[in-house]
Design an enzyme around this catalytic site. Structure first.
Site, short mmCIF file in Angstrom:
data_model
loop_
_atom_site.label_atom_id
_atom_site.label_comp_id
_atom_site.label_asym_id
_atom_site.label_seq_id
_atom_site.Cartn_x
_atom_site.Cartn_y
_atom_site.Cartn_z
N HIS A 88 -10.04 -4.02 7.45
CA HIS A 88 -8.58 -4.25 7.35
C HIS A 88 -8.03 -4.48 8.75
O HIS A 88 -7.87 -3.54 9.52
CB HIS A 88 -7.90 -3.02 6.71
N HIS A 142 -5.14 -7.00 11.23
CA HIS A 142 -4.11 -8.04 11.39
C HIS A 142 -4.38 -8.80 12.67
O HIS A 142 -4.31 -8.22 13.75
CB HIS A 142 -2.71 -7.40 11.44
N LYS A 165 -4.77 -9.72 -1.44
CA LYS A 165 -4.05 -8.56 -0.93
C LYS A 165 -2.73 -8.42 -1.66
O LYS A 165 -1.95 -9.37 -1.74
CB LYS A 165 -3.79 -8.73 0.58
N HIS A 183 -1.82 -2.47 -0.85
CA HIS A 183 -0.92 -1.65 -0.05
C HIS A 183 -0.25 -0.72 -1.06
O HIS A 183 0.63 -1.14 -1.81
CB HIS A 183 0.11 -2.51 0.69
N HIS A 210 -5.62 1.63 3.64
CA HIS A 210 -5.06 2.63 4.57
C HIS A 210 -4.51 3.86 3.84
O HIS A 210 -3.32 4.13 3.84
CB HIS A 210 -4.01 2.01 5.51
N ASP A 218 -6.59 -1.25 10.22
CA ASP A 218 -5.18 -1.65 10.08
C ASP A 218 -4.52 -1.85 11.44
O ASP A 218 -3.32 -1.62 11.60
CB ASP A 218 -4.39 -0.64 9.23
C1 NCD Z 1 1.25 -3.97 9.26
C2 NCD Z 1 1.68 -5.19 10.08
O1 NCD Z 1 2.35 -5.01 11.10
O2 NCD Z 1 1.34 -6.31 9.70
N1 NCD Z 1 1.96 -2.81 9.71
C3 NCD Z 1 1.59 -1.51 9.54
O3 NCD Z 1 2.37 -0.62 9.88
N2 NCD Z 1 0.42 -1.18 9.04
C4 NCD Z 1 1.43 -4.25 7.82
C5 NCD Z 1 0.72 -3.27 6.91
O4 NCD Z 1 -0.50 -3.25 6.83
O5 NCD Z 1 1.41 -2.48 6.24
ZN ZN Z 2 -2.33 -3.60 7.31
#
Ligand code: NCD
Ligand code: ZN
Length: 350
Positions: free
Chosen positions: A15, A17, A105, A143, A181, A254
């Site tokens: 996971h 970003h 997702k 999520h 998460h 995450d």
């Molecule tokens: C994530 C993001 O910034 O893209 N933020 C977070 O707090 N985890 C989005 C997510 O996974 O909820």
């Molecule tokens: Zn995330």
């Protein structure tokens, strides 16, 4: 005696970003240095909703990697699609026919960063898509938070289990689900006991900290992420799950970069940045639990086993030497503040 070096089969991050454009260029190397593969979250603006968009995004990731001198063979991005109320079953069929998309997702609309296009009513609006996913064996990464504004922010995950997760899995018992998460004991208990194909990812911040961390001596925005950190009893349940021998809990950092100015702000963004030192952070959490020998299963085995992918070949080494977390790292024209910036961690990746 605890060892001074630790050799692990190359781990994966289930996971992450990576963002896009110059932001991605600044950070993609961090993940590629630590992990062999990663599940790439699709919450771009606009979101990655089709196979064609996912293929194009993967192309941009590969370009960014090559610009950092990282070869295509040393890191594999695993692409996902962003589920919306309007996703077509045919798009899932197409995704199932290629190797280019590994999962969908679910962002409940309004749950987190870039979730405006998310799902408003999963069973009401997406049942044909869910049926197709179940048929082609496409996992749903969830999520897991309810979004109605009346619900206390600390209760959103626990309520999601009763309101969404249980009804969903009753209707689609063969659908592969990852509870992303995970942050609560309620979630741990559910995932451990539930029937059928389910697993959960756990972040480093939820293993290391409870919610007091956000408020120690003042408000500390770099400890704010969604789902938000919870009470100590929940942190302990997560540590117990991650270090147990259950095959259902595995690594998903995450890591969610936001420029320093957008975190240190009157309305700061949600997300902790952990990609630059993910393994150092996880090793710290496992060591504190006296379970460092369980890190390999969590980081390198259970994820691919659940996804039905081969475990990685090759190894990485961690050594017991102090690692000082950088105060900031470059992020395009701005900077990022990593989680635990300035602190010293006991393990470093060689
Ligand atoms: C994530 C993001 O910034 O893209 N933020 C977070 O707090 N985890 C989005 C997510 O996974 O909820
Ligand atoms: Zn995330």
């Amino acid at each position: 005696m605890t060892p001074n070096t630790l050799t692990l089969t190359r781990p994966d991050d289930w996971h992450i970003h990576l963002r896009d454009g110059e932001a991605m260029q600044a950070i993609v190397g961090h993940t590629a240095r630590q992990f062999a593969r990663a599940i790439i979250m699709p919450n771009l603006k606009p979101p990655v909703t089709t196979v064609a968009l996912a293929q194009a995004y993967r192309g941009r990731i590969e370009q960014a990697l090559s610009a950092c001198g990282i070869s295509k063979t040393s890191f594999t991005p695993l692409m996902t699609l962003y589920l919306t109320d309007n996703t077509e079953p045919d798009e899932i069929k197409r995704a199932g026919e290629t190797e280019d998309v590994v999962a969908l997702k679910l962002y409940p609309a309004g749950a987190t960063t870039n979730s405006d296009a998310g799902v408003t009513d999963l069973l009401g609006k997406c049942s044909k898509v869910l049926e197709m996913m179940q048929r082609v064996g496409m996992p749903l990464l969830m999520h897991g938070e309810v979004t109605d504004p009346e619900t206390d922010v600390f209760d959103r995950e626990a309520l999601f289990i009763d309101r969404v997760m249980i009804p969903l899995r009753k209707s689609f018992p063969e659908l592969k689900v990852v509870f992303e998460h995970l942050t609560t004991k309620d979630g741990v208990d559910y995932v451990r006991e539930a029937a059928g194909p389910i697993a959960a990812t756990i972040t480093a911040q939820h293993l290391l900290y409870n919610r007091n961390e956000i408020f120690k001596g003042g408000i500390r925005p770099h400890f704010y992420c969604l789902p938000i950190l919870k009470r100590e009893v929940h942190r302990q349940a997560l540590v117990e799950a991650a270090t147990s021998d259950s095959p259902r809990f595995f690594l998903g950092s995450d890591s969610a970069p936001h420029a320093k100015g957008l975190k240190e702000n009157a309305c700061g963004c949600a997300g902790c940045y952990t990609a630059v030192h993910a393994l150092e952070l996880y090793a710290t959490a496992f060591e504190r639990a006296n379970k460092i020998e369980r890190l390999e299963a969590f980081a390198s085995f259970r994820g691919p086993d659940f996804y039905g992918l081969p475990r990685n070949k090759g190894v990485i080494t961690l050594t017991r030497e102090p690692y000082v977390v950088p105060l900031e790292v470059p992020y395009g024209s701005e900077t990022l503040v990593p989680l635990a910036a300035g602190e010293t961690l006991p393990w470093r990746m060689v």
